[in-house]
Design a protein around this motif. Structure first.
Motif, mmCIF file in Angstrom:
data_model
loop_
_atom_site.group_PDB
_atom_site.id
_atom_site.type_symbol
_atom_site.label_atom_id
_atom_site.label_comp_id
_atom_site.label_asym_id
_atom_site.label_seq_id
_atom_site.Cartn_x
_atom_site.Cartn_y
_atom_site.Cartn_z
ATOM 1 N N LEU A 1 -5.781 3.885 6.396
ATOM 2 C CA LEU A 1 -6.205 2.653 7.060
ATOM 3 C C LEU A 1 -6.005 2.758 8.575
ATOM 4 C CD1 LEU A 1 -7.104 -0.320 7.088
ATOM 5 C CD2 LEU A 1 -4.757 -0.947 6.524
ATOM 6 N N LEU A 2 -4.841 3.291 8.990
ATOM 7 C CA LEU A 2 -4.559 3.414 10.420
ATOM 8 C C LEU A 2 -5.510 4.408 11.086
ATOM 9 C CD1 LEU A 2 -0.648 3.403 10.255
ATOM 10 C CD2 LEU A 2 -2.117 1.566 11.117
ATOM 11 N N GLY B 1 4.197 -1.184 3.754
ATOM 12 C CA GLY B 1 2.983 -1.280 2.945
ATOM 13 C C GLY B 1 2.353 -2.644 2.924
ATOM 14 N N VAL B 2 2.852 -3.573 3.745
ATOM 15 C CA VAL B 2 2.293 -4.931 3.787
ATOM 16 C C VAL B 2 1.103 -4.941 4.744
ATOM 17 C CG1 VAL B 2 2.748 -7.353 4.341
ATOM 18 C CG2 VAL B 2 4.515 -5.956 3.259
ATOM 19 N N PRO B 3 -0.099 -5.241 4.257
ATOM 20 C CA PRO B 3 -1.280 -5.173 5.133
ATOM 21 C C PRO B 3 -1.185 -6.037 6.376
ATOM 22 C CG PRO B 3 -1.964 -5.263 2.847
ATOM 23 C CD PRO B 3 -0.480 -5.477 2.855
ATOM 24 N N GLN C 1 2.901 7.584 11.379
ATOM 25 C CA GLN C 1 3.998 7.597 10.410
ATOM 26 C C GLN C 1 4.978 6.472 10.682
ATOM 27 O OE1 GLN C 1 3.901 9.843 7.938
ATOM 28 N NE2 GLN C 1 5.718 8.990 6.935
ATOM 29 N N SER C 2 5.289 6.247 11.949
ATOM 30 C CA SER C 2 6.240 5.200 12.311
ATOM 31 C C SER C 2 5.736 3.826 11.898
ATOM 32 C CB SER C 2 6.488 5.240 13.825
ATOM 33 O OG SER C 2 7.299 4.163 14.225
ATOM 34 N N ILE C 3 4.459 3.558 12.185
ATOM 35 C CA ILE C 3 3.895 2.250 11.834
ATOM 36 C C ILE C 3 3.822 2.094 10.327
ATOM 37 C CG2 ILE C 3 1.828 0.827 11.968
ATOM 38 C CD1 ILE C 3 1.267 2.147 14.685
ATOM 39 N N ALA C 4 3.401 3.171 9.663
ATOM 40 C CA ALA C 4 3.234 3.101 8.210
ATOM 41 C C ALA C 4 4.564 2.803 7.520
ATOM 42 C CB ALA C 4 2.637 4.404 7.698
ATOM 43 N N LEU D 1 0.839 -1.199 0.000
ATOM 44 C CA LEU D 1 0.000 0.000 0.000
ATOM 45 C C LEU D 1 0.878 1.255 0.000
ATOM 46 C CD1 LEU D 1 -2.653 -1.030 2.674
ATOM 47 C CD2 LEU D 1 -2.965 -0.956 0.197
ATOM 48 N N PRO D 2 0.527 2.254 -0.795
ATOM 49 C CA PRO D 2 1.269 3.519 -0.732
ATOM 50 C C PRO D 2 1.040 4.210 0.608
ATOM 51 C CG PRO D 2 -0.642 3.732 -2.160
ATOM 52 C CD PRO D 2 -0.537 2.293 -1.796
#
Length: 829
Positions: free
Chosen positions: A285-286, A306-308, A298-301, A277-278
């Motif tokens: 999503l978060l 980008g892996v769901p 931002q840290s999690i993303a 995911l971009p």
């Protein structure tokens, strides 16, 4: 954790698909291209593990709408990697949406009975009998009597059971159904796939279909260079290549390379990649899931790449403890953060569950009790609410592969073996509780037994003999495909452990050889066990030796087979020795050593208890055949009656049917008019069983009787029918016996040259197969009576006489032979 958060996440989980427009557009375009007249259409969805392919397939199915019929095949489930179970699942899913599977149901019932010969066909044991109009009516019409699953028998019952003329004619005139009884088991499997595809194609004129196939890599974990795969996916390619009027969506980690098998696949397969995911979609999503703090988002993303899978795991962590979702750096940190915020007891039981390929609530409880961990319903609901726990049929679950890898890395080899051992015990208990219960449709009931063997292997505590015992139980409750599944797990285990115990490799070879032998693939058995002189020091090696010997016997290598049978008889004890003794007595008799064969048969009979009634019946029938070939018809008749009585206690349809064939053969010598009627009855039963060699023998008996009765045209027709069946069975010596008695018919019809040519062919074939020296002597005496006692016949007779070992004087047999020849040669010879 309460169930609620899982449902609160639903809308958030769907948000990821807003950025999967490429896949969604490709799917929509594929649906627009569908036409009932077009060939197969296949959309290949590719992406790394955890990228969300399974969720994408679920979303595609949800978006498909009622205008299409849909079905889902999850190859993560071990049983569904086998053709028979996969076809049953597809038939059940599509059948529940209005597709009529009349022809497929009949063909599948034939295949089911072939691999479950020990089972009656009734509503409780026949797959999807309750869902199938045609099968339920057939079984009701059978009134509880055994129904043998051949196409010919089932089609006849269909004609009585159905009232719709169009459906009856469609079944009665179907060329594939008409040919099923002549196919091997392997060929029958492909025919069943073809009929499923045909039924779906016809139904697609009314309503097209979409088939979703998930986790192709579970079926083919490691393709060979060039894209090939040892044939593990051959049945799937065969099925999908025939699906017209619909779309198949296959999810895989790597692009499908099926053009390596057939370049036409290149035009059929349309590939679309599922990328990570971009950033905008990750943040969206978060946010939707409730993680709104900017730095944390931002840290999690960034860490998720980008892996769901990792995004969902972060969401799981947040709902577990919103206040303590610290900043993360890598995807591994996401996993570790999750585990840090789950109670230690839950982490430990998740680690234990990661060892299981599939598990249910009772398996969870068994592990909890064994390792003193919480095993109550609240913990179960908490664990199965996580995004990485996927529900399966029958209340089973599996964990996502990435989570499995992360959790198992925390377990020591000793603990992993202990968990495997406990799971083995659990699945064996499941099998024990299910044995004796009626079989229902869906995934095979033998799946728990396969899991027991799998865990026994990885616990490093199961022996080759125990594996064979499980395979025998699997054959009883799940048929040949249950054994094939165990073989596949064995092969995978051995491939990952080159230094594994050699006895396990031998167990795999043996089970595979027995399976191939049941399919009639003798060449493959010989290739699998090429050594002529095999060591048979264990029960498993002895069974492999017997399988190899029987393959060589069918191929005409009688002397080699006899040596192997003798070796197993000399070295073994218990059931394997009994089987070897019977095989050895049988082949000794056909080789002309009647005295030794009778003594050995008596010894084998004495070794059999009531639990071996089937072998006892076989021995009595063997003794009957020996006395019949010695032309002692009174003794043969008495032994046949004793064999028939033994078979009555076995519920063995094959033994009871073979008795009818043997009675027809005996009556051809003693009462030809009764023989014709008995042969007709035998043919009806044998056709129901699809036993081509027995059909050929019954036709031969009928032709012999018709020859004696002077019905020469009918006898000629019966011999031709016998030849057709015997050739289909590859039964060389049976064909040579038919040649012998057809030669006598030709003589009666005035064709002396044809008679002698037929007798010469029979002698050559008997000697090539090393069988029937008593018939070679009979042919020589016939040639003498016809004035054709040349050097060739005389030399063959001398060789036959040297090989005979008789329990009575040779002169007595010669006298009986002359009397018998007078019956068939006619008054002028």
């Amino acid at each position: 954790m309460p169930i609620g958060p899982r449902y609160r996440r639903v809308s958030a989980l769907q948000r990821q698909f807003f950025d999967r427009e490429t896949a969604l557009s490709a799917y929509a375009e594929a649906l627009l291209r569908l036409s009932p007249s077009d060939g197969p259409q296949l959309l290949n969805v590719m992406g790394i593990g955890g990228i969300g392919k399974s969720r994408l397939l679920q979303e595609l199915r949800n978006r498909t709408g009622e205008v299409y019929r849909t079905a889902h095949l999850d190859l993560q489930i071990p049983a569904l990697r086998q053709q028979e179970d996969a076809l049953a699942v597809l038939r059940t899913e599509f059948g529940g949406q209005g597709v009529k599977f009349d022809r497929f149901d009949i063909a599948y019932a034939v295949l089911w009975q072939r691999v479950h010969p020990q089972l009656r066909m009734d509503r409780s044991s026949t797959p999807f009998a309750e869902e199938s109009d045609v099968l339920s009516k057939i079984l009701d019409d059978a009134m509880g009597f055994p129904v043998f699953g051949t196409a010919a028998g089932l089609v006849r019952l269909t004609d009585r059971a159905l009232t719709n003329r169009q459906r009856k004619q469609r079944i009665k005139n179907d060329p594939t159904l008409q040919d099923l009884d002549n196919l091997s088991n392997a060929e029958l499997g492909y025919a069943v796939s073809y009929l499923l595809a045909e039924e779906l194609r016809e139904a697609s004129h009314e309503r097209p279909f979409v088939l979703f196939v998930d986790a192709y890599e579970a079926l083919v974990p490691a393709p060979l260079p060039g894209g090939k795969s040892f044939g593990a996916d051959a049945w799937l390619r065969d099925l999908l290549g025939q699906l017209q009027g619909g779309l198949t969506v296959v999810a895989s980690r790597e692009p499908l390379q099926w053009a390596a098998y057939d370049e036409d696949w290149a035009e059929v397969i349309h590939q679309v990649s599922v990328e990570g995911l971009p950033m905008a979609a990750r943040l969206d999503l978060l946010s939707t899931a409730g993680i709104t703090e900017g730095g944390r988002q931002q840290s999690i993303a960034e860490a998720s790449a980008g892996v769901p899978f990792y995004l969902h795991l972060a969401i799981d962590t947040y709902h577990r403890n919103p206040a303590r979702l610290e900043a993360t750096i890598t995807s591994e940190h996401i996993v570790q953060r999750f585990l840090q915020h789950v109670p230690p007891d839950e982490v430990r039981i998740l680690e234990l569950l990661s060892v299981a390929r599939t598990f249910d609530f009772e398996a969870f409880r068994a592990l909890g009790r064994a390792f003193n961990l919480p095993a109550h319903l609240l913990t179960w609901e908490s664990l199965t609410a996580y995004s990485f726990a996927y529900p399966l049929a029958q209340g089973w679950y599996r964990l996502h592969q990435l989570m499995v890898a992360a959790l198992q890395s925390h377990l020591s080899p000793t603990v992993r073996r202990a968990v495997h051992a406990r799971l083995r015990a659990y699945w064996e208990d499941v099998v024990g509780r299910s044995e004796g219960l009626p079989e229902r449709g869906g995934v095979s009931r033998s799946a728990p037994l396969r899991e027991a063997v799998y865990h026994g292997l990885h616990a490093e505590e199961i022996t080759a003999e125990e594996i064979h015992s499980c395979a025998d139980r699997g054959m009883a409750i799940g048929g040949r495909q249950a054994v094939d599944g165990i073989v596949r797990d064995l092969r995978d285990y051995l491939a990952s452990r080159p230094g594994a115990n050699a006895s396990l490799r031998e167990a795999a070879d043996c089970l595979e050889a027995e399976s191939l032998l049941a399919l009639g693939n003798t060449r493959a058995v010989i290739d699998l066990a090429p050594e002529v002189e095999r060591e048979a020091s264990t029960a498993v090696s002895a069974r492999l030796a017997l399988a190899a010997a029987n393959a060589r016997r069918i191929a005409g290598e009688s002397r080699t087979a006899a040596r192997i049978f003798q070796q197993v008889w000399d070295e073994q004890s218990g059931p394997v020795r009994i089987s070897a003794g019977f095989c050895l007595a049988d082949i000794r008799m056909w080789q002309g050593d009647f005295a030794a064969a009778f003594d050995l048969a008596d010894a084998v009979y004495g070794m059999c208890g009531t639990e071996h009634r089937g072998i006892r019946a076989d021995v009595k029938r063997l003794l009957h055949l020996g006395h019949r070939f010695l032309l002692d018809f009174d003794a043969a008749d008495q032994l046949l009656q004793e064999a028939e009585e033994e078979y009555r206690h076995t519920a063995d349809p094959f033994g009871a049917a073979n008795i009818r064939t043997n009675r027809a053969e005996l009556l051809a010598f003693t009462d030809p008019e009764a023989a014709v009627a008995e042969a007709a009855a035998a043919l009806e039963v044998q056709r129901e069983l699809g036993a081509q060699h027995e059909i050929g023998k019954a036709y031969t008996a009928m032709a012999m009787a018709q020859t004696r009765l002077g019905s020469y045209d009918r006898a000629a027709s019966s011999f031709l029918s016998a030849y057709a069946a015997l050739d289909r069975a590859g039964y060389r010596s049976g064909r040579a016996r038919a040649d012998t008695y057809r030669a006598f018919l030709l003589l009666r019809q005035g064709d002396r040259g044809g008679c002698l040519a037929g007798l010469r062919r029979a002698v050559a074939e008997f000697e090539a197969c090393d069988v029937y020296p008593s018939l070679v002597l009979a042919i020589h005496r016939a040639a003498v009576r016809l004035g054709a006692d040349d050097r060739e016949f005389a030399a063959a007779a001398a060789r036959a006489r040297a090989g005979l070992r008789l329990p009575v004087p040779l002169t007595a047999v010669e006298h009986r032979t002359d009397t018998m020849l007078s019956l068939f040669l006619g008054p002028d010879a």
